[in-house]
Design a protein around this motif. Structure first.
Motif, PDB file in Angstrom:
ATOM      1  N   ARG A   1     -14.710   2.531 115.049  1.00  0.00           N
ATOM      2  CA  ARG A   1     -14.205   1.038 115.481  1.00  0.00           C
ATOM      3  C   ARG A   1     -12.884   1.157 116.156  1.00  0.00           C
ATOM      4  NH1 ARG A   1     -16.041  -0.232 110.303  1.00  0.00           N
ATOM      5  NH2 ARG A   1     -13.969   0.003 109.568  1.00  0.00           N
ATOM      6  N   PHE A   2     -12.164   2.337 115.845  1.00  0.00           N
ATOM      7  CA  PHE A   2     -10.816   2.298 116.474  1.00  0.00           C
ATOM      8  C   PHE A   2     -10.884   2.383 117.936  1.00  0.00           C
ATOM      9  CE2 PHE A   2      -7.095   4.895 117.950  1.00  0.00           C
ATOM     10  CZ  PHE A   2      -6.150   4.188 117.182  1.00  0.00           C
ATOM     11  N   GLU A   3     -10.071   1.745 118.537  1.00  0.00           N
ATOM     12  CA  GLU A   3      -9.786   1.521 119.885  1.00  0.00           C
ATOM     13  C   GLU A   3      -8.306   2.238 120.382  1.00  0.00           C
ATOM     14  OE1 GLU A   3     -10.296  -2.404 121.398  1.00  0.00           O
ATOM     15  OE2 GLU A   3     -12.519  -2.411 120.730  1.00  0.00           O
ATOM     16  N   PRO A   4      -8.186   3.131 120.904  1.00  0.00           N
ATOM     17  CA  PRO A   4      -6.687   3.669 121.371  1.00  0.00           C
ATOM     18  C   PRO A   4      -6.055   2.902 122.227  1.00  0.00           C
ATOM     19  CG  PRO A   4      -8.567   4.981 122.368  1.00  0.00           C
ATOM     20  CD  PRO A   4      -9.471   3.941 121.584  1.00  0.00           C
ATOM     21  N   GLU A   5      -4.903   2.822 122.124  1.00  0.00           N
ATOM     22  CA  GLU A   5      -4.139   2.360 123.003  1.00  0.00           C
ATOM     23  C   GLU A   5      -2.914   3.167 123.591  1.00  0.00           C
ATOM     24  OE1 GLU A   5      -1.652  -0.784 120.669  1.00  0.00           O
ATOM     25  OE2 GLU A   5      -3.338  -2.078 120.254  1.00  0.00           O
ATOM     26  N   THR A   6      -2.509   3.041 124.765  1.00  0.00           N
ATOM     27  CA  THR A   6      -1.821   4.110 125.430  1.00  0.00           C
ATOM     28  C   THR A   6      -0.198   3.556 125.308  1.00  0.00           C
ATOM     29  OG1 THR A   6      -3.518   4.427 127.310  1.00  0.00           O
ATOM     30  CG2 THR A   6      -1.349   5.062 127.823  1.00  0.00           C
ATOM     31  N   TYR A   7       0.539   4.626 125.253  1.00  0.00           N
ATOM     32  CA  TYR A   7       1.875   4.107 125.102  1.00  0.00           C
ATOM     33  C   TYR A   7       2.521   5.398 125.915  1.00  0.00           C
ATOM     34  CZ  TYR A   7       2.013   7.583 121.102  1.00  0.00           C
ATOM     35  OH  TYR A   7       2.013   8.647 120.391  1.00  0.00           O
ATOM     36  N   TRP A   8       3.900   4.991 126.136  1.00  0.00           N
ATOM     37  CA  TRP A   8       4.881   6.284 126.668  1.00  0.00           C
ATOM     38  C   TRP A   8       5.791   6.610 125.858  1.00  0.00           C
ATOM     39  CZ3 TRP A   8       1.878   2.736 128.856  1.00  0.00           C
ATOM     40  CH2 TRP A   8       0.915   2.922 129.888  1.00  0.00           C
ATOM     41  N   GLN A   9       6.379   7.775 126.021  1.00  0.00           N
ATOM     42  CA  GLN A   9       7.769   8.184 125.316  1.00  0.00           C
ATOM     43  C   GLN A   9       8.603   8.887 126.235  1.00  0.00           C
ATOM     44  OE1 GLN A   9       6.079  10.646 121.918  1.00  0.00           O
ATOM     45  NE2 GLN A   9       6.767   9.018 120.424  1.00  0.00           N
ATOM     46  N   VAL A  10       9.720   8.954 126.015  1.00  0.00           N
ATOM     47  CA  VAL A  10      10.831   9.397 126.729  1.00  0.00           C
ATOM     48  C   VAL A  10      11.572  10.532 125.716  1.00  0.00           C
ATOM     49  CG1 VAL A  10      12.823   9.494 128.141  1.00  0.00           C
ATOM     50  CG2 VAL A  10      11.172   7.650 128.502  1.00  0.00           C
ATOM     51  N   LYS A  11      11.479  11.860 126.166  1.00  0.00           N
ATOM     52  CA  LYS A  11      12.019  12.880 125.242  1.00  0.00           C
ATOM     53  C   LYS A  11      13.021  13.538 126.079  1.00  0.00           C
ATOM     54  CE  LYS A  11       9.146  12.327 121.567  1.00  0.00           C
ATOM     55  NZ  LYS A  11       9.789  11.706 120.343  1.00  0.00           N
ATOM     56  N   ALA A  12      14.238  14.163 125.305  1.00  0.00           N
ATOM     57  CA  ALA A  12      15.235  14.756 126.123  1.00  0.00           C
ATOM     58  C   ALA A  12      15.643  15.665 125.580  1.00  0.00           C
ATOM     59  CB  ALA A  12      16.347  13.656 126.350  1.00  0.00           C
ATOM     60  N   ARG A  13      16.366  16.746 126.092  1.00  0.00           N
ATOM     61  CA  ARG A  13      16.940  17.882 125.669  1.00  0.00           C
ATOM     62  C   ARG A  13      18.586  17.716 125.675  1.00  0.00           C
ATOM     63  NH1 ARG A  13      15.171  21.310 122.094  1.00  0.00           N
ATOM     64  NH2 ARG A  13      16.134  23.150 122.906  1.00  0.00           N
ATOM     65  N   PHE A  14      19.286  18.089 124.760  1.00  0.00           N
ATOM     66  CA  PHE A  14      20.784  18.205 124.821  1.00  0.00           C
ATOM     67  C   PHE A  14      21.323  19.599 124.307  1.00  0.00           C
ATOM     68  CE2 PHE A  14      19.223  13.686 123.808  1.00  0.00           C
ATOM     69  CZ  PHE A  14      19.950  13.142 125.071  1.00  0.00           C
ATOM     70  N   ALA A  15      22.752  19.792 124.457  1.00  0.00           N
ATOM     71  CA  ALA A  15      23.293  20.858 124.049  1.00  0.00           C
ATOM     72  C   ALA A  15      24.648  20.572 123.739  1.00  0.00           C
ATOM     73  CB  ALA A  15      22.879  21.865 124.864  1.00  0.00           C
ATOM     74  N   ALA A  16      25.277  21.136 122.625  1.00  0.00           N
ATOM     75  CA  ALA A  16      26.549  21.166 122.584  1.00  0.00           C
ATOM     76  C   ALA A  16      27.551  21.636 123.456  1.00  0.00           C
ATOM     77  CB  ALA A  16      27.018  21.597 121.098  1.00  0.00           C
ATOM     78  N   GLY A  17      28.689  21.286 123.638  1.00  0.00           N
ATOM     79  CA  GLY A  17      29.513  21.867 124.654  1.00  0.00           C
ATOM     80  C   GLY A  17      29.053  21.642 126.119  1.00  0.00           C
ATOM     81  N   ASP A  18      29.162  22.702 126.796  1.00  0.00           N
ATOM     82  CA  ASP A  18      28.526  22.847 128.356  1.00  0.00           C
ATOM     83  C   ASP A  18      27.127  23.098 128.478  1.00  0.00           C
ATOM     84  OD1 ASP A  18      28.472  25.440 127.829  1.00  0.00           O
ATOM     85  OD2 ASP A  18      30.078  25.954 129.376  1.00  0.00           O
ATOM     86  N   GLY A  19      26.466  23.313 127.373  1.00  0.00           N
ATOM     87  CA  GLY A  19      24.918  23.972 127.380  1.00  0.00           C
ATOM     88  C   GLY A  19      24.707  25.014 127.973  1.00  0.00           C
ATOM     89  N   ALA A  20      25.622  25.843 128.021  1.00  0.00           N
ATOM     90  CA  ALA A  20      25.209  27.492 128.427  1.00  0.00           C
ATOM     91  C   ALA A  20      24.627  28.145 127.276  1.00  0.00           C
ATOM     92  CB  ALA A  20      26.642  27.920 128.871  1.00  0.00           C
TER      93      ALA A  20
END
Length: 529
Positions: free
Chosen positions: A258-277
């Motif tokens: 009976r389940f009807e799937p629903e579409t959704y969107w996510q925004v994932k990000a990457r970070f780093a401390a300092g300058d990211g090096a």
């Protein structure tokens, strides 16, 4: 001679080895293995059954006469049968099966016999003829019989059946009961020094379950099978446990359909401390709006952060939560925990039975989740100290002061929760035996340990006006988790950050997903239902 009656041959052998002065002698009575030994200046014999040595079944037929309905059994004995007056009686209009001139034949699978089968009495007959014969032979020679079957409903029923067979040939012999929760020297010696009586009420409870299994299973299985052969339906088997379990599975499958799937969107990000090096400083996060229902809204976020390479920490929140240690194992909890480690419930119980019979764990078929005051918790820890991998943790528990175990919601008085009773050796146990023993031993120590403390960190980061969130969990006080790692998630560590810090923004990704239906039951989840 004293005769000890156990539920299985391996139990008979182990009990003989524990009780004997010297080494027991293997022998046979007929085709049945027995173990002869001396104790207290007397001859003893230990015999193992094969579980239920008496089987339950319906009579061959129901006969109707001047005294009303009677059941007729394979050995030609008869007994009164309570059949409702509303059901027809001979003479019949039909002479075909299952109708007989004087009654009705219950053996053929015929629809017409089902109303009578429902009301037919249930009787017992030998299912293990050779063992029954051997038991009776030994009973004739015995001065005392000691029932040493498992102490639960099934074990009490098996013991009661054995007592009945003994009484058929030795009406005056003394019959006593030994009750124990582990096959260890101390427990067996205690049980045989505190003999009691067979609990006929408990045995009748086991007998009622056995009768219900037969009536439910046999009658409904016949009906459903004949319905299939008649051209409709696709079920052929029914049972007291099987049918409700099947219903749970079917209901879950219907939910999924009976389940009807629903579409959704996510925004994932990457970070780093300092300058990211330094990649070691990188960590993940997601937009504060976890799920976007409109793709355009998610694309607007992506457009807003495009071309930016830094973010600003707007807040850092740290909270601590305590995770209490687990409660003692009962059968259901053991099966569920073992299933999470890749062992099926059926396999778990087979291995647990082997460990029990060999003196490594207590009786594994229990409902109880509260250690009784009589259980020697300190003594069990001293036993576990002989296992090198546990020794250091055990010393810590013993030096910490009074032991305060956790308590579950179910408390019974027949058996304690499942716990270790011997020192396991991974070099001597089979891999799956050590795996289950290790689970039981670690759970026991966990129930005597303190809570674990987990610190959760939530970091809010702004990238060009778009809010992102990164989360991390760290185990700061292991508590019981130091010995019981099962189900523990890997630490998700975030770098040390403070409000107003600048972090490197390494980019974002737009993901399109769909909601998922309820999961199908795993074996572990199903038994918990």
């Amino acid at each position: 001679m004293k005769l000890v009656v156990s539920e299985k041959n391996i139990a008979a052998k182990r009990i003989a080895e524990i009780l004997a002065v010297g080494k027991p002698k293997s022998d046979k009575v007929g085709a049945t293995a027995v173990y002869r030994f001396r104790r207290d200046g007397e001859d003893w014999v230990s015999i193992g059954l094969k579980g239920h040595i008496l089987g339950v079944d319906f009579p061959l037929k129901l006969a109707y006469g001047d005294r009303g309905w009677e059941s007729v059994w394979p050995d030609d004995r008869t007994a009164p049968a309570s059949i409702p007056e509303a059901l027809p009686v001979p003479p019949w209009e039909s002479r075909s099966k299952p109708f007989l001139a004087s009654g009705i034949d219950l053996k053929p699978w015929k629809v017409a016999s089902l109303p009578y089968l429902v009301w037919a009495p249930v009787g017992k007959s030998p299912a293990e003829v050779e063992i029954v014969r051997s038991l009776k032979k030994l009973a004739k020679e015995a001065d005392e019989v000691i029932i040493a079957t498992d102490f639960d409903r099934e074990g009490e029923l098996i013991g009661s059946d054995a007592k009945g067979l003994v009484r058929e040939v030795a009406k005056a012999v003394t019959v006593r009961r030994a009750r124990f929760s582990a096959i260890t020297k101390d427990e067996i010696e205690r049980a045989f020094s505190e003999l009691t009586e067979v609990d006929e009420d408990l045995a009748e409870a086991g007998g009622s379950r056995q009768d219900i299994d037969l009536v439910w299973g046999a009658v409904l299985t016949r009906f459903l099978t004949m319905a299939k052969y008649a051209g409709f339906g696709n079920v052929r088997s029914a049972g007291r446990v099987q049918t409700p379990t099947l219903a749970l599975v079917v209901e879950r499958e219907q939910e999924r359909d009976r389940f009807e799937p629903e579409t959704y969107w996510q925004v994932k990000a990457r970070f780093a401390a300092g300058d990211g090096a330094d990649e070691a400083d990188a960590f993940g996060g997601g937009h504060a709006t976890d799920r976007f229902k409109a793709e355009a809204d998610a694309e607007a976020v992506m457009a807003a952060v495009e071309g930016h390479d830094t973010g600003t920490v707007t807040s850092v929140d740290r909270t601590q939560r305590r995770v209490p240690p687990p409660t003692p194992f009962n059968t259901t909890a053991l099966q569920a925990a073992a299933a999470a480690e890749g062992m099926s419930p059926a396999r778990t119980m087979r291995v647990a039975e082997t460990l029990y019979m060999n003196g490594y764990i207590s009786y594994p078929r229990v409902d109880n989740t509260v250690y009784p005051p009589s259980l020697d918790l300190t003594g069990i820890l001293h036993t576990l100290a002989d296992v090198p991998v546990y020794a250091g943790y055990v010393r810590g528990l013993l030096h910490a002061g009074a032991l305060t175990p956790t308590r579950g919601k179910q408390e019974t008085t027949d058996h304690p929760p499942i716990h270790p009773t011997g020192a396991g050796d991974p070099d001597k146990l089979k891999p799956e035996e050590w795996k289950l023993y290790n689970l039981v031993a670690r759970r026991f120590m966990a129930t005597l340990s303190g809570a674990a403390t987990i610190e959760g960190t939530k970091v809010a980061i702004d990238v060009n006006g778009q809010p992102f969130v990164a989360r991390g969990d760290v185990l700061v006080e292991p508590g019981f988790r130091a010995i019981y790692p099962y189900g523990l998630k890997k630490d998700e560590t975030l770098p040390a950050l403070a409000e107003a810090d600048t972090v490197a923004f390494l980019g974002a990704e737009l993901l399109e997903k769909q909601t998922e239906p309820p999961k199908r039951y795993s074996q572990g989840a199903l038994i918990q239902e």
